[in-house]
Design an enzyme around this catalytic site. Structure first.
Site, PDB file in Angstrom:
ATOM      1  N   ASN A  53       0.797  -1.222   0.000  1.00 34.98           N
ATOM      2  CA  ASN A  53       0.000   0.000   0.000  1.00 34.98           C
ATOM      3  C   ASN A  53       0.833   1.277   0.000  1.00 34.98           C
ATOM      4  OD1 ASN A  53       0.459  -1.189   2.698  1.00 34.98           O
ATOM      5  ND2 ASN A  53      -0.458   0.696   3.439  1.00 34.98           N
ATOM      6  N   HIS A  54       2.107   1.191   0.429  1.00 37.30           N
ATOM      7  CA  HIS A  54       2.945   2.396   0.454  1.00 37.30           C
ATOM      8  C   HIS A  54       3.751   2.609  -0.830  1.00 37.30           C
ATOM      9  CE1 HIS A  54       2.134   3.747   4.506  1.00 37.30           C
ATOM     10  NE2 HIS A  54       2.272   2.499   4.943  1.00 37.30           N
ATOM     11  N   HIS A 102       3.052  -6.752   5.529  1.00 40.84           N
ATOM     12  CA  HIS A 102       2.281  -5.545   5.879  1.00 40.84           C
ATOM     13  C   HIS A 102       2.089  -5.324   7.372  1.00 40.84           C
ATOM     14  CE1 HIS A 102      -0.582  -2.209   5.710  1.00 40.84           C
ATOM     15  NE2 HIS A 102      -1.438  -2.901   6.413  1.00 40.84           N
TER      16      HIS A 102
HETATM   17 FE   LIG Z   1       4.888  -2.243   5.450  1.00 40.47          FE
HETATM   18 FE   LIG Z   2       1.843  -2.108   4.009  1.00 46.94          FE
END
Ligand SMILES: [Fe+2]
Ligand SMILES: [Fe+2]
Length: 275
Positions: free
Chosen positions: A67-68, A178
């Site tokens: 997600n980053h 994550h």
């Molecule tokens: Fe991460």
């Molecule tokens: Fe992440």
């Protein structure tokens, strides 16, 4: 074939752990292939072209994300010229970069690496199960690929375990990333896929998921941000999973946790004798 997968590299402490330790591990364990999740490598948020190269130079064959991935805007551009950097495969059509690619290991094996992102308690992308299945169907294990590695970047243990069972027998390894916290459930699933719900982070564990403690703690206590998140800079633990993959079948035969340095209890694969 000997594979090492390292979890999310967080900031300078995580990068230092990788650059200090990974070259030795590649040699000592005669690693054929190394995957490193780099989504938090640049100050905790995203990855730059220079840092991608730093991780590759240290011994990574592929850098996955999550997600980053776009936190450093330059990634939107350089990912197009860096086939060894993957972003989740289930971003909408037209997103820069790629979510899967076929690589050649040091032993000559054809290794398909797929990166996907979960949808529970996360920004909801396209169906990750369908996305990964399409990549596996296009390059099946035992046909066009000698090994298939899936980095499933997801928040919940349930979604990650579901992905493991969904792919059991069709891929060599499913690892979760994550949460930045390693789970103790590394194992080989019934049909031969290696699995671990989350491999943890390469970062300073004297922190809140890799960040200096004060700001995240303050936000839980007061619900008001009073500063920015900054990566913790203490001694990092290199955290990941070691997997032996059968050259003939592409299935996992051995799997063990790796935790080296820093605050966590130490772990090394007992099945790869140190020279
Ligand atoms: Fe991460
Ligand atoms: Fe992440």
């Amino acid at each position: 074939m000997r594979l090492l997968f390292l979890g999310d590299v967080v900031g300078r402490a995580g990068r230092t752990a990788v650059t200090n330790r990974l070259p030795d591990l590649v040699e000592r364990w005669s690693l054929d292939f190394v995957v490193v999740n780099g989504e938090n490598a640049a100050g905790g948020f995203g990855i730059t072209e220079e840092i991608t190269q730093e991780l590759l130079d240290a011994g990574a064959d592929v850098v996955t994300t999550g997600n980053h991935v776009w936190d450093q805007r330059e990634a939107l551009v350089f990912i197009e010229r860096q086939p060894r950097l993957l972003r989740p495969v289930n971003y909408p059509r037209g997103t820069p970069g790629r979510g899967a690619n076929l690589f050649i290991g040091r032993n000559g094996a054809r290794v398909l690496v797929i990166n996907a992102m979960g949808r529970v308690f996360m920004d909801s992308l396209d169906d990750p199960f369908a996305g990964v299945a399409a990549e596996v169907a296009a390059c099946p294990l035992g046909e066009q690929a000698d090994a298939v590695i899936v980095d499933f970047h997801a928040e919940t243990t349930s979604e990650k375990q579901a992905m493991g069972h969904f792919l059991d027998g069709r891929v060599s390894l499913v690892v979760g990333t994550h949460t930045h916290t390693p789970t103790a459930d590394h194992r080989i699933l019934p049909e031969g896929t290696g699995f671990m719900t989350d491999v943890g982070m390469c970062g300073d564990y004297d922190s809140v998921i890799g960040m200096e403690k004060d700001e995240p703690l303050g936000r839980f206590l007061r619900k008001i941000p009073s500063g920015r998140f900054a990566p913790a800079l203490g001694d990092a633990t290199l955290s990941g999973v070691a997997v032996e993959i059968d050259d003939r079948t592409g299935k996992a035969t051995k799997i063990g946790p790796v935790r080296l340095g820093g605050a966590l209890s130490q772990a090394e694969p007992a099945f790869w004798d140190a020279a």
